[in-house]
Design an enzyme around this catalytic site. Structure first.
Site, mmCIF file in Angstrom:
data_model
loop_
_atom_site.group_PDB
_atom_site.id
_atom_site.type_symbol
_atom_site.label_atom_id
_atom_site.label_comp_id
_atom_site.label_asym_id
_atom_site.label_seq_id
_atom_site.Cartn_x
_atom_site.Cartn_y
_atom_site.Cartn_z
ATOM 1 N NE ARG A 8 17.321 -6.888 -5.792
ATOM 2 C CZ ARG A 8 17.644 -6.314 -5.135
ATOM 3 N NH1 ARG A 8 18.147 -4.894 -4.338
ATOM 4 N NH2 ARG A 8 18.826 -7.282 -4.647
ATOM 5 C CG ASN A 33 6.882 8.773 2.661
ATOM 6 O OD1 ASN A 33 7.987 9.280 3.123
ATOM 7 N ND2 ASN A 33 7.851 8.033 1.774
ATOM 8 C CB VAL A 53 1.745 1.553 0.058
ATOM 9 C CG1 VAL A 53 1.793 0.109 0.668
ATOM 10 C CG2 VAL A 53 1.936 1.388 -1.380
ATOM 11 C CG HIS A 79 5.938 1.182 3.144
ATOM 12 N ND1 HIS A 79 4.775 1.931 3.735
ATOM 13 C CD2 HIS A 79 6.779 1.979 2.352
ATOM 14 C CE1 HIS A 79 4.229 2.095 3.012
ATOM 15 N NE2 HIS A 79 5.698 2.635 1.930
HETATM 16 P P1 DGP Z 1 5.594 5.335 0.434
HETATM 17 O O1 DGP Z 1 5.556 7.148 -0.319
HETATM 18 O O2 DGP Z 1 6.574 5.863 1.602
HETATM 19 O O3 DGP Z 1 4.128 4.539 0.669
HETATM 20 O O4 DGP Z 1 6.395 4.587 -0.921
HETATM 21 C C1 DGP Z 1 5.489 3.596 -1.368
HETATM 22 C C2 DGP Z 1 6.731 2.690 -2.703
HETATM 23 O O5 DGP Z 1 5.917 0.849 -2.427
HETATM 24 C C3 DGP Z 1 6.970 3.919 -3.973
HETATM 25 O O6 DGP Z 1 8.284 4.325 -3.811
HETATM 26 C C4 DGP Z 1 6.264 2.323 -4.427
HETATM 27 C C5 DGP Z 1 6.179 1.067 -3.989
HETATM 28 N N1 DGP Z 1 5.484 0.005 -4.852
HETATM 29 C C6 DGP Z 1 4.159 0.385 -4.890
HETATM 30 N N2 DGP Z 1 3.886 -0.835 -5.522
HETATM 31 C C7 DGP Z 1 4.723 -1.631 -5.227
HETATM 32 C C8 DGP Z 1 4.494 -3.385 -5.481
HETATM 33 O O7 DGP Z 1 3.904 -3.678 -5.854
HETATM 34 N N3 DGP Z 1 5.086 -3.394 -5.723
HETATM 35 C C9 DGP Z 1 6.435 -3.495 -5.596
HETATM 36 N N4 DGP Z 1 7.889 -3.762 -4.879
HETATM 37 N N5 DGP Z 1 6.659 -2.352 -5.301
HETATM 38 C C10 DGP Z 1 5.884 -1.087 -5.138
#
Ligand code: DGP
Length: 120
Positions: free
Chosen positions: A29, A87, A96, A100
């Site tokens: 999630r 993205n 990130v 993903h």
């Molecule tokens: P993007 O903008 O597509 O790179 O989205 C990265 C997503 O990753 C963002 O919606 C928040 C999520 N995210 C970042 N750090 C963490 C983490 O430590 N744990 C989880 N579960 N999600 C994370």
């Protein structure tokens, strides 16, 4: 990769709310959910963007599609519908640097993307 947050989640060094996994993909999630269902589908092997997949592009996409189908069943959105989003790079606001796919669902999601004001 040692400083990659998603590699740390895959390794179990950082906790995550895991929904599903197989040998290639971990689904967990999103920490900042944008919809009632917001799951991230992450290749277990570190890769930053599509173009870095090289010869593994096809295998990784099949694995992602399999993960999306399984997660949509678990989350109860297979029938109601869901959105898959990647993205990729700076203009897309990839935050990130580990490839993903977002899976959103659980409500009517609205239009896919908004035009910028100067685009009419
Ligand atoms: P993007 O903008 O597509 O790179 O989205 C990265 C997503 O990753 C963002 O919606 C928040 C999520 N995210 C970042 N750090 C963490 C983490 O430590 N744990 C989880 N579960 N999600 C994370």
């Amino acid at each position: 990769m040692s400083d990659c947050i998603f590699c740390k989640i895959v390794a179990g060094d950082i906790p995550a709310n895991i929904v599903w996994q197989d040998e290639n993909i971990l689904a967990f999630r999103d920490i900042q959910p944008k919809a009632p269902v917001h799951v991230l589908l992450v290749p277990k092997k570190h890769v930053v963007t599509f173009d870095q997949l090289d010869g593994q592009w096809a295998d990784t996409m099949v694995s992602m599609a399999t993960a999306a189908r399984e997660v949509s069943k678990i989350e109860g959105v297979l029938e109601t519908g869901y959105r898959l989003l990647i993205n990729n790079g700076a203009d897309a606001h990839q935050e990130v640097a580990h490839l993903h796919m977002h899976l959103f669902g659980g409500r009517e999601l609205g239009p896919m993307i908004k035009k910028a004001p100067q685009e009419g």
